[in-house]
Every structure is written in C-alpha cells, then in structure tokens.
Scaffold this active site. Structure first.
Site, PDB file in Angstrom:
ATOM      1  N   HIS A 212       0.883  -1.167   0.000  1.00  0.00           N
ATOM      2  CA  HIS A 212       0.000   0.000   0.000  1.00  0.00           C
ATOM      3  C   HIS A 212       0.918   1.213   0.000  1.00  0.00           C
ATOM      4  O   HIS A 212       1.579   1.514   1.007  1.00  0.00           O
ATOM      5  CB  HIS A 212      -0.874  -0.033   1.263  1.00  0.00           C
ATOM      6  CG  HIS A 212      -1.774   1.143   1.416  1.00  0.00           C
ATOM      7  ND1 HIS A 212      -3.118   1.092   1.101  1.00  0.00           N
ATOM      8  CD2 HIS A 212      -1.547   2.408   1.858  1.00  0.00           C
ATOM      9  CE1 HIS A 212      -3.672   2.280   1.357  1.00  0.00           C
ATOM     10  NE2 HIS A 212      -2.732   3.095   1.813  1.00  0.00           N
ATOM     11  N   CYS A 245      -2.638  11.046   4.805  1.00  0.00           N
ATOM     12  CA  CYS A 245      -2.615  10.617   6.206  1.00  0.00           C
ATOM     13  C   CYS A 245      -2.747  11.841   7.096  1.00  0.00           C
ATOM     14  O   CYS A 245      -2.022  12.818   6.916  1.00  0.00           O
ATOM     15  CB  CYS A 245      -1.301   9.889   6.513  1.00  0.00           C
ATOM     16  SG  CYS A 245      -1.109   9.426   8.253  1.00  0.00           S
ATOM     17  N   ASN A 254      -2.610   8.327  -2.072  1.00  0.00           N
ATOM     18  CA  ASN A 254      -2.157   7.030  -2.562  1.00  0.00           C
ATOM     19  C   ASN A 254      -1.582   7.156  -3.967  1.00  0.00           C
ATOM     20  O   ASN A 254      -1.835   8.135  -4.676  1.00  0.00           O
ATOM     21  CB  ASN A 254      -3.343   6.060  -2.602  1.00  0.00           C
ATOM     22  CG  ASN A 254      -3.889   5.749  -1.226  1.00  0.00           C
ATOM     23  OD1 ASN A 254      -3.389   4.874  -0.538  1.00  0.00           O
ATOM     24  ND2 ASN A 254      -4.924   6.467  -0.820  1.00  0.00           N
TER      25      ASN A 254
END
Length: 311
Positions: A212, A245, A254
C-alpha cells in the site's frame, strides 16, 4: 473464467481516498464511483469503513454504500474495520474481505486508533475469532495491514525488526494476508526491497504480501517497481491519487491507480483493467471534490495515442 491478471490492484479510493476529506461525498456519488471502478474490471475494491460516524463522518452511509457495492459479484468487496465491533458489522453486511490495521510505530498506532500495538493485536485476535465463528462458506478474507512499515511522521525511521514483529504476530493470530503500508510516503525503492525481503523471511513464502503505497515524495511508482522486483503482485492504489494521512500534514495521497495501470501494462504485465473506463472516474469525483485533491499524470497529459492500443 477470466484469465487471472499478472498483477492484482485493489482500488482503495472509495475508502482510504475519501476518509480524510473535509467534504461529504453524497451516497449516490460513492455508489456511482464504485460502479465505474467495477465496470473497468477492478478485481478488488475497498468500499468503506465500519467506524462510528462521529469518528469518520464520511462513512455515515457505509451500510447503504456497502450493500450497493456487494451487488458487484465480479469484484472482491472489502471494508476496513478498527475493532471487533466494526468487524461484526462488516460480517453482517456480507463483505468479502476485512482489512485491519496495526502500525509498526507505537506512537502512530496510539494516535491512529488510541490503543497500544498489543491492545490492537488483541483486537485483531477478536476479529479472527468472529470470522471463524461464521459458517465456512461465509468467512471473509482477513488482511492484516502494517501501517508505517517504511517510516513514520511521528517517530521517523521505523526499524525492520518492528515491522517483522507485527508481521509475525499477524501470522500467529491467523491473518490470511499481510499488507505493508507506506502510510506517510517516506519509502525508497531500496527500503521497499529491504522490508519486503525481511518480512518474507519472517513469515515464510506461503504468506501473501501486498503493498500500500503513497506518493508523498513522488517515489510511489518507483517503489511499486521495487515491489515488483521483490516479488509483490498485489498493490493498493486510488483513482486520481485520492487519500493521505492525517498525521502527515500536506502529504499527497495514494499512488494513482490510472498511472499504475498504465505503467504495468506498458511493462507487459496484465491488470485486467480497462484504462479508458477507469479514467471516467475523474468526472464523478470532480463534481464533488475540490481539484486540489485530484492528481494523476495521465489526467494531465492524456493517454498517448501512439501507446493507447498497448495500454
């Protein structure tokens, strides 16, 4: 049966991509986003999170969105859960996969879920027990994700040993798969290879690993290639690079699914994803999300016509 792709991508935009936005995306738009992602041939979709609405208001409609997503039988539909209560809701909804996160960094784990790593491991064991209590044909896949596997904005460097300790605990507690998350986007290709190889030594070759990745410092796709070199064939990504985040202010989201798909296909690796259809997700997002949250090189440059057939 359709040919299995060389690389499996899990689309995390509907969950990780939306969870920290300061605008509520309407339920109808979330469902339309999932429909378009599924129509593009995505094999796995992280469709939402079973958390209290007061904690993450974006998922106040998770039951409705998840019911809609589960109508897509061609994709594995997953949900993030923070604890056993969330898992029980996810199981009752009929999800195909449950995602549970523990940080390798103690400070990040306490900031993220207000529990110690050991307390969160107890929560994971409870989730495993709840799944095992279901009939065998109704047990969702359980993925244990290790956040801050490649660095932490609160602690800085995270040791290889810290990541391996959580990975080992996940295996002992019954994880079906382990995800290694570059939560704040500090990874480098060298570090990706180092941590992946260390975790594989720790948990054995039979355990499936996924990556990820975030693109905070612009190394996301380079890190994906390093993951490929280390044997990874499962990746998380978000359309239009959604996400970020809350503990890394200003961090980009991402890695961009569209850019990742294009790169992989140009490398000769099949993804099973229709890139033209996937690009249509931008229109849905742009109606509800400020442009500053939407990224992607293909969206800026367009798919080169000379390469479109190959892509």
């Amino acid at each position: 049966m359709a040919h299995a792709p060389d690389v499996l991508i899990c689309e995390v935009g509907p969950r990780d991509g939306l969870q920290n936005l300061d605008v509520f995306v309407p339920t109808k738009a979330k469902c339309a986003l999932i429909d378009t992602i599924a129509a593009a041939g995505m094999r796995e979709i992280d469709a939402g999170s079973f958390v209290p609405p007061k904690v993450v208001p974006q998922f106040a409609d998770v039951d409705a969105v998840m019911a809609h997503a589960l109508a897509h039988k061609t994709a594995t539909i997953g949900a993030l859960v923070p604890n056993v209560k969330g898992a029980e809701r996810a199981i009752a909804a009929g999800v195909d996969a449950v995602y549970f996160v523990i940080s390798a960094s103690e400070t990040h784990n306490r900031a993220n879920v207000r529990r110690s790593i050991e307390e969160q491991l107890d929560g994971f064991r409870a989730v495993r027990a709840a799944i095992d209590a279901c009939p065998a044909d109704r047990r969702p896949h359980l993925m244990g994700a290790i956040a801050t596997s490649f660095g932490c904005s609160l602690e800085g460097e995270v040791s290889e040993a810290a990541v391996c300790r959580v990975a080992h605990a996940f295996v002992e507690a019954g994880a079906d798969e382990i995800g290694l998350a570059d939560t704040v986007g500090y990874a480098t290709p060298k570090l990706i290879r180092q941590i992946v190889e260390a975790v594989r030594r720790e948990v054995g070759s039979q355990m499936t690993l996924r990556l990820h990745l975030h693109d905070t410092l612009g190394a996301g796709l380079a890190n994906a290639v390093a993951g490929l070199d280390a044997g990874i064939r499962r990746f998380d990504a978000a359309v239009s690079g959604l996400g970020g985040c809350p503990f890394a202010p200003g961090a980009r989201g991402n890695i961009v699914t569209e850019d990742l798909v294009f790169m992989l296909e140009r490398m000769g690796l099949s993804t099973g994803i229709d890139l033209d259809r996937l690009m249509q997700t931008r229109e849905i997002l742009a109606r509800h999300i400020p442009a500053k949250h939407l990224t992607g090189h293909l969206h800026e440059a367009g798919i080169p016509k000379v390469l479109r057939r190959a892509a």
